[in-house]
Design a protein around this motif. Structure first.
Motif, mmCIF file in Angstrom:
data_model
loop_
_atom_site.group_PDB
_atom_site.id
_atom_site.type_symbol
_atom_site.label_atom_id
_atom_site.label_comp_id
_atom_site.label_asym_id
_atom_site.label_seq_id
_atom_site.Cartn_x
_atom_site.Cartn_y
_atom_site.Cartn_z
ATOM 1 N N VAL A 127 0.816 -1.221 0.000
ATOM 2 C CA VAL A 127 0.000 0.000 0.000
ATOM 3 C C VAL A 127 0.853 1.275 0.000
ATOM 4 N N GLY A 143 -6.176 9.876 3.339
ATOM 5 C CA GLY A 143 -5.778 8.907 2.323
ATOM 6 C C GLY A 143 -4.774 7.900 2.849
ATOM 7 N N GLU A 144 -3.812 8.389 3.635
ATOM 8 C CA GLU A 144 -2.822 7.500 4.236
ATOM 9 C C GLU A 144 -3.473 6.567 5.248
ATOM 10 N N ARG A 146 -6.522 5.525 5.140
ATOM 11 C CA ARG A 146 -7.291 4.529 4.374
ATOM 12 C C ARG A 146 -6.364 3.413 3.880
ATOM 13 N N ARG A 147 -5.171 3.789 3.426
ATOM 14 C CA ARG A 147 -4.225 2.766 2.956
ATOM 15 C C ARG A 147 -3.658 1.953 4.117
ATOM 16 N N LEU A 150 -6.195 -0.597 4.973
ATOM 17 C CA LEU A 150 -6.119 -1.675 3.987
ATOM 18 C C LEU A 150 -4.957 -2.617 4.320
ATOM 19 N N PRO A 166 -14.387 2.776 -0.522
ATOM 20 C CA PRO A 166 -12.964 3.029 -0.279
ATOM 21 C C PRO A 166 -12.491 4.430 -0.652
ATOM 22 N N ALA A 167 -13.165 5.091 -1.597
ATOM 23 C CA ALA A 167 -12.691 6.405 -2.044
ATOM 24 C C ALA A 167 -13.423 7.561 -1.390
ATOM 25 N N ARG A 175 -7.221 9.433 -4.150
ATOM 26 C CA ARG A 175 -8.050 8.493 -4.925
ATOM 27 C C ARG A 175 -7.190 7.713 -5.912
ATOM 28 N N GLU A 177 -3.901 7.239 -5.825
ATOM 29 C CA GLU A 177 -2.948 6.367 -5.130
ATOM 30 C C GLU A 177 -3.621 5.084 -4.660
ATOM 31 N N LEU A 178 -4.828 5.217 -4.101
ATOM 32 C CA LEU A 178 -5.543 4.025 -3.644
ATOM 33 C C LEU A 178 -5.955 3.155 -4.822
#
Length: 236
Positions: A127, A143-144, A146-147, A150, A166-167, A175, A177-178
């Motif tokens: 990730v 965003g970080e 969220r990753r 994951l 997820p977004a 968005r 990057e994920l």
């Protein structure tokens, strides 16, 4: 024939107040498929997601994961095979550092050193968060986080990855990057979302759920270009 990664057979569920949420859902997802589940609010998407690793138990019907029927006796094995990533990363990040969060799941499943360290490193690398391992989750962007959430699931090496919106709330860079991470994963992926462009970007197949029933199932390009279908089910 290849055994489906996920098979739902006549799945029915109602909440304790009697409200029906799923009505005879049949669905097969093959290993390696990336499938978006779309639908308006109240369609039953999150309810469906929570059946896949036994958080919810169906009133009737069956859930099969890799050929194993979900039951009281198999729920532990199923939860090792199916990883849920919730919309709010703070539901999955609660340790002092990202590395400790990522280690929590596999350690809980009995993974020990040196395999534990290897699984954590692999998940963080997948990730793009290797350089954030020692950070507190509170120091990360949405965003970080969220990753990182994951990664906590990937460290358990699931066969099926299930993601809820997820977004949501991500800026364009986060968005992208994920999306890059998700499209590179070899894992079977089921994504619950309202975000049609993101579903198109990540998934090859789309299932439309409305009022607890599957009303469409087909290639993403075909479903997402059907303006009448999307409008009928309040998706555009």
């Amino acid at each position: 024939m290849t055994t489906p990664a996920v098979r739902l057979v006549d799945l029915t569920f109602a909440y304790p107040d009697g409200t029906g949420a799923l009505h005879g859902v049949d669905l097969d997802i093959m290993p390696g498929e990336r499938v978006a589940v779309l639908g308006p609010n109240g369609a039953g998407k999150s309810t469906l997601m929570l059946h896949l690793n036994g958080v919810l138990t169906p009133a009737s019907g069956e859930v099969h994961i890799g050929g194993i029927v979900l039951s009281r006796n198999t729920v532990g094995a199923i939860r090792q095979r199916v990883g849920l990533v919730f919309q709010d990363p703070d539901d999955q990040l609660f340790m002092p550092t990202v590395e400790q969060d990522v280690a929590f799941g596999p350690a809980n499943f009995g993974v020990r050193e040196p395999q534990l360290t290897e699984d954590v490193r692999t998940a963080l690398a997948a990730v793009g968060m290797s350089d954030r391992a020692d950070r507190s989750p509170t120091q990360l962007s949405i965003g970080e986080r969220r990753r990182a959430a994951l990664a906590t699931v990937l460290a358990c090496r699931p066969e099926v990855l299930v993601l809820d919106e997820p977004a949501a709330n991500l800026d364009p860079v986060a968005r992208r990057e994920l999306a890059d991470v998700l499209t590179a994963l070899p894992t079977t992926l089921l994504m619950v979302t309202h975000d049609l462009p993101y579903a198109h970007r990540i998934c090859d197949r789309v299932v439309v759920l409305d009022a607890g029933r599957i009303v469409a199932d087909g290639p993403a390009e075909e479903i997402l270009s059907d303006a009448a279908l999307l409008a009928e089910h309040r998706l555009s």
